[in-house]
Design an enzyme around this catalytic site. Structure first.
Site, short mmCIF file in Angstrom:
data_model
loop_
_atom_site.label_atom_id
_atom_site.label_comp_id
_atom_site.label_asym_id
_atom_site.label_seq_id
_atom_site.Cartn_x
_atom_site.Cartn_y
_atom_site.Cartn_z
CE1 TYR A 265 -15.32 9.64 -16.51
CE2 TYR A 265 -15.94 10.07 -14.16
CZ TYR A 265 -15.36 9.27 -15.30
OH TYR A 265 -16.01 8.29 -15.02
NE ARG B 13 -2.84 0.18 3.47
CZ ARG B 13 -1.84 1.41 3.95
NH1 ARG B 13 -1.56 2.52 3.73
NH2 ARG B 13 -1.71 0.55 5.56
C1 LIG Z 1 -12.63 7.65 -16.89
C2 LIG Z 1 -12.37 9.58 -16.31
C3 LIG Z 1 -12.58 8.93 -14.86
C4 LIG Z 1 -13.13 8.74 -14.06
O1 LIG Z 1 -11.88 7.54 -13.68
P1 LIG Z 1 -11.95 5.85 -13.69
O2 LIG Z 1 -10.93 5.37 -14.14
O3 LIG Z 1 -13.39 5.55 -14.56
O4 LIG Z 1 -12.07 6.05 -11.75
C5 LIG Z 1 -11.88 11.40 -14.39
N1 LIG Z 1 -12.20 12.11 -15.54
C6 LIG Z 1 -12.29 11.91 -16.80
C7 LIG Z 1 -11.78 13.13 -17.91
C8 LIG Z 1 -12.13 10.61 -17.53
O5 LIG Z 1 -12.62 9.99 -18.64
#
Ligand SMILES: *Cc1c(COP(=O)(O)O)cnc(C)c1O
Length: 406
Positions: free
Chosen positions: A112, A59
Site C-alpha cells: 500500500y 481510549r
Molecule cells: C486502504 C488501505 C490501507 C490504509 O487504510 P486507511 O483506512 O486508509 O488508513 C492500508 N493497507 C491497504 C492494503 C489498504 O487498502
C-alpha cells in the site's frame, strides 16, 4: 465449502453479540461515553490493576469497541484484536510497538503506497531501516534477513499488482529467524484468507475497505495470534492514541454482519468481469488471482478460498486509453478505495501510488496504463454494459491496431 466449514457467516453475524450483557439489545449499543463510573474506589483500583475487566476510559477500551474487536479476532482466528481509528493507525501501531532505533524490517513489494512511505520517510528518521523484496520471491525474502531484522511485513494480494506472497513460506522464514510475520490482509479479508492459520503472528486491516464495506467509515484493526503479542500491541495503541471511537466501531460492526454475502457477490461479479475483460480487444492484459493466466494461480487456489473482487488490467492504448476509460464510465465510480458495495475504478500510477517514484513503480509492475477496478455488488449486466460503453469510447479515440495475442 471451506468457508462453510469455518463458520464465517455465523461468526460475522454473531461475533461480539451478547444481548444479556446489554439489556437484551440484539444490536450492540453505542456506548457514547468517554469515561465510565466505578461503583467503588476499590473497583476503580481493581480495573486499573487489571484484576477486574470493567471499562475505565474509552481510549483504553469501550464495550462497543470490544464487541467489534472480538468479532474480527474470531473471524481471523486470533486471540484478540485492537481496533484503530484508521488502517494507517493499525500499521503505525505495529511498527511503533515492535521496532526501535537500529532495527530493520523486511517488506514485500509492492505495498500500500502510504505504508511504504511511512517506512521510507518517517521510520527511517527514527533509525529503522527497511529492505523491500519482490512479493513473489521467497528466496529474496529469506536472503534479506539480517541479525537486526525485527519483523517481516507482507501484503497479499498486493496493491495494485495483485502479486501474491506465499504465506506458509513467509511464516516458515519468520519462524526460522524467530521474528514475527505481519500480514496486511485488507485485500482478501478474513472471509477469503486467514493468515494466522498459515502461520502469521499479526494480521491487520484497513476496515475502511471490505470489513465495513459501505464506503462511509475510515477504520483499522490489528489482530494477534498470542496474548503476549496482543498486550504489547494494545499498550502501544493506547499510549500513542491510535484507538477507535465507539460510534465508528458500531458502524463497522454493522457492516461486518453482511461481510460474507457482500464478498461472495462482489467476487462473482469480479470473476465474470475479469474473464470478459481478458477477451476484450482494447485490453492488453488482466491480472486477477481467479484467472488461470495469473502467474500464481495455483498459490491463490491453495491459500485463498476465493480470488476477491479487485482486478488490475492494462489497456492496449496505455495511459491515454486508461484516462479515457476512467472519464467515460457512468455508473462505475472514479474513486480510490475498494471493497465497498459500489464498484470503483482508479489509476494507481497517478493516484494511489503517486508517492512511489516512477522508476520504482515500474520495477514493481505498476505500469503507466494500469487500471484498478474494485468490483461491487451491482447487477453484473449493468457493470458489463458500463464497461462496454466506456471501452467503446476508448476504441473510438484510439487508432485501429491489429489484434495481437497477449
Ligand atoms: C486502504 C488501505 C490501507 C490504509 O487504510 P486507511 O483506512 O486508509 O488508513 C492500508 N493497507 C491497504 C492494503 C489498504 O487498502
Amino acid at each position: 465449502m471451506a468457508n462453510d466449514a469455518n463458520h464465517l457467516h455465523t461468526k460475522a453475524i454473531h461475533g461480539g453479540l451478547d444481548p444479556a450483557a446489554h439489556r437484551g439489545a440484539v444490536s450492540v449499543p453505542i456506548y457514547q461515553s468517554s469515561t465510565f463510573a466505578f461503583p467503588s474506589a476499590e473497583e476503580g483500583a481493581a480495573r486499573f490493576a487489571g484484576t477486574s475487566p470493567g471499562p475505565i476510559y474509552t481510549r483504553m477500551g469501550n464495550p462497543t469497541v470490544q464487541a467489534l474487536e472480538s468479532c474480527v479476532a474470531d473471524l481471523e482466528e486470533g486471540c484478540g484484536a485492537i481496533a484503530t481509528a484508521t488502517g494507517m493507525a493499525a500499521i503505525s501501531t505495529v511498527f511503533l510497538a515492535l521496532l526501535r532505533n537500529g532495527d530493520h524490517v523486511v517488506c514485500t513489494d509492492p505495498l500500500y503506497g502510504a505504508t511504504r512511505t511511512l517506512l521510507t520517510r518517517y521510520f527511517s528518521r527514527l533509525g529503522v531501516t527497511s529492505t523491500f523484496v519482490p512479493a513473489t520471491d521467497n528466496a529474496a525474502l529469506a536472503a534479506a534477513i539480517r541479525p537486526e531484522t525485527r519483523l517481516i511485513y507482507v501484503e497479499t494480494p498486493a496493491n495494485p499488482t495483485l502479486d501474491l506472497v506465499d504465506l506458509a513460506a513467509a511464516s516458515a522464514i519468520a519462524r526460522a529467524a524467530v521474528i514475527p510475520l505481519v500480514v496486511d490482509n485488507t485485500f482478501a479479508g478474513p472471509h477469503l484468507q486467514r493468515p494466522i492459520t498459515l502461520g502469521a503472528d499479526v494480521v491487520l486491516h484497513s476496515m475502511t475497505k471490505s470489513l465495513n464495506g459501505h464506503s462511509d467509515v475510515i477504520a483499522g484493526i490489528v489482530i494477534a495470534r498470542d496474548p503476549a503479542m496482543l498486550a504489547v500491541l494494545r499498550d502501544a495503541a493506547i499510549m500513542f492514541g491510535m484507538t477507535i471511537d465507539p460510534h465508528q466501531s458500531w458502524l463497522v460492526l454493522r457492516g461486518i454482519r453482511t461481510l460474507g454475502m457482500r464478498v461472495e457477490r462482489a467476487q462473482q461479479n469480479a470473476i465474470a468481469i475479469a474473464r470478459w475483460l481478458e477477451q476484450h480487444e482494447e485490453v492488453a492484459w488482466v491480472r486477477f488471482p481467479g484467472l488461470p493466466s495469473h502467474p500464481q494461480f495455483d498459490l491463490a487456489q491453495r491459500q485463498m478460498s476465493g480470488p476477491g473482487s479487485v482486478i488490475a488490467f492494462e489497456l492496449r492504448g496505455g495511459t491515454e486509453a486508461g484516462r479515457i476509460l476512467m472519464n467515460s464510465v457512468r455508473m462505475i465510480t472514479l474513486a480510490v478505495s475498494l471493497g465497498g458495495v459500489e464498484s470503483l475504478i482508479e489509476h494507481p500510477s497517478s493516484m494511489t501510488h503517486k508517492g512511489v517514484p516512477v522508476e520504482e513503480q515500474r520495477r514493481q509492475g505498476i505500469t503507466a496504463g494500469l487500471v484498478r477496478l474494485s468490483a461491487g455488488c451491482e447487477d453484473l449486466d449493468d457493470l458489463l454494459a458500463d464497461l462496454a460503453q466506456a471501452l467503446a469510447c476508448v476504441a473510438v479515440a484510439s487508432p485501429p491496431r491489429p489484434r495481437v495475442s497477449a
